[in-house]
Design an enzyme around this catalytic site. Structure first.
Site: not given
Ligand code: SAH
Length: 457
Positions: A162, A411
């Protein structure tokens, strides 16, 4: 053609006029909005309608008639299938502009605030930035795989590599996966509520290169447990800790209540701003250490401490922001709901010889009103809540306590905007908003801003 005549499977040529918060292109057909993944603003695309709803629809790209200058070849081979990244086909500089625009739009639409939104603070190397991998395990063609859920499905794609993940996590997950496979450990089956292994999590310290492995199982016991632990220890060179979490429930929540150390240390150790932090398996810790240094520096700058202030750090985790602030404050009070994280925070304060910090376990919206009742009052308050933002009760207490400055780390720009509006209505003045790219290649965006009390009120 009017929107009523639009139907599934129809093909259209459309111009992409925007990218939405999920990174999908937005096109209008006679005023009707269609969202198309994988296309960019300014592109002309031939699309097929795959869903036509009342208010908006979804399309699939067939081919591009005109491509954007910002289009780039996604380096990841499973980018099309995996749900993890959404912006790999957009050049990194343009990702930063996209995030700045997203925040600016939300500030206008939700907060109804005309505040400057600065350029996003980006990374020099926007790949391999994550220190934590948390992946489900399952069978694909009778092979044990560990990776990501395919977009909009519960099919797992094997995580050979990844590209936003640190190499240490890639390797750790794959080695663990192969050892579990060798011993015939059965992955958890959501539907049948059977099997042993649910998730594998690894966290690496960028400061030391050391790795913690957390395995989440359905039961405390699983076949060949001792042999597996031994082999993991022998095979993963930088492994310093193996932890097991048991989640016996039929749920898609990853962690259960019980956590125990199977081998090695209870903690991983990392360093931020020269302070050494221990992090236990269940504690929240920022996933992008390079950007965390910049984010925390912005918090410090915006807090403008002189050494005389009482500071509250709400949602403090392992006390990482608290201790950075404590260097420049009279006293810092931190509150956090996860007791393991508070245990880490207390140890971190002790080991770094801070004597001007106090930590308490509990919800910020309960603990902070209690402190205030006890006449402990913040001059500066830092909040860093999860995506849902601050609880109303906490915001009410802020408006009564009136700290001169509220530094907000967020966030989720939408809840940040909602809470900023409440604070502005209550007598605060909003400052500029600084987006920080903690999650390159994804649509997530972190922001820091400061609100100052209006003295005329
Ligand atoms: N400031 C920390 C943690 C931020 S993440 C850091 O930079 O590392 C948000 C934290 O809020 C998590 O640790 C989460 O466990 C905690 N949390 C969630 N809801 C909470 C609540 N109602 N009160 C206090 N803490 C909460």
């Amino acid at each position: 053609m009017t929107a009523q005549l639009l139907a599934k499977n129809q093909e259209h040529t459309v111009e992409i006029i925007d990218l939405n918060h999920e990174g999908s292109g937005v096109a209008k057909i006679e005023g009707y909005s269609v969202f198309i993944p994988g296309v960019l603003q300014g592109e002309i695309a031939r699309i097929k309608l795959i869903k036509v709803g009342k208010k908006f629809g979804f399309g699939r790209l067939i081919y591009l008639e005109k491509t954007s200058n910002h289009r780039t070849e996604p380096p990841c081979v499973v980018y099309d299938k995996c749900g993890g990244c959404q912006l790999q086909h957009l050049a990194y500089d343009a990702q930063l502009v996209y995030k700045q625009n997203q925040v600016a739009q939300v500030m206008k639409r939700i907060a109804k605030l005309d505040v400057p939104v600065l350029q996003t603070v980006g990374m020099e190397e926007p790949f391999r930035y994550r220190n934590k991998a948390q992946v489900p395990v399952g069978y694909v063609h009778h092979k044990l795989v560990a990776g990501f859920y395919q977009k909009r499905s519960h099919q797992i794609i094997d995580m050979d590599t990844c590209l936003i993940q640190s190499k240490a996590n890639d390797d750790g997950v794959q080695i663990a996966r192969s050892i579990f496979e060798k011993y015939g450990v059965v992955p958890y089956d959501e539907e049948q509520h059977q099997g042993d292994l649910r998730h594998i999590m690894t966290r690496v310290s960028f400061a030391t290169g050391e790795l913690m492995l957390v395995i989440i199982t359905r039961k405390a016991s699983f076949p060949f447990k001792e042999q597996i632990i031994k082999e993991l220890e022998q095979t993963i060179p930088n492994l310093v800790s193996i932890v097991q979490n048991v989640n016996p429930h039929k749920t898609n929540v990853i962690f259960g209540e019980k956590t125990q150390v199977l081998a090695g240390d209870e903690y991983l150790v990392d360093t931020i701003h020269g302070i050494r932090f221990v992090i236990s398996a269940r504690s929240f810790y920022q996933v992008n250490p390079v950007q965390t240094e910049k984010l925390y520096q912005l918090v410090l700058d915006k807090a403008e401490l002189t050494g005389e202030e009482i500071v509250f750090d709400a949602y403090c985790g392992i006390g990482s922001i608290s201790l950075c602030l404590a260097k420049q404050a009279k006293h810092v009070y931190g509150v956090e709901v996860i007791s393991e994280a508070i245990a880490d925070a207390l140890l971190n304060a002790h080991e770094n010889h801070f004597t001007n910090v106090t930590f308490e376990t509990g919800k910020a919206e309960n603990v902070i009103p209690n402190w205030y009742k006890k006449r402990i009052k913040a001059d500066v308050l830092v909040v860093d809540p999860p995506r849902k933002g601050c609880d109303e009760k906490l915001l009410e207490t802020i408006l009564t306590m009136k700290p001169k400055r509220v530094v907000y780390v967020s966030c989720d720009p939408a809840t940040l905007a909602r809470d900023m509006r409440i604070l502005v209505n209550g007598g605060y003045q909003a400052g500029e908003v600084q987006p920080v790219d903690m999650f390159p290649m994804t649509t997530h965006v972190e922001c820091v801003t400061v609100l100052e009390i209006n003295n005329e009120n």
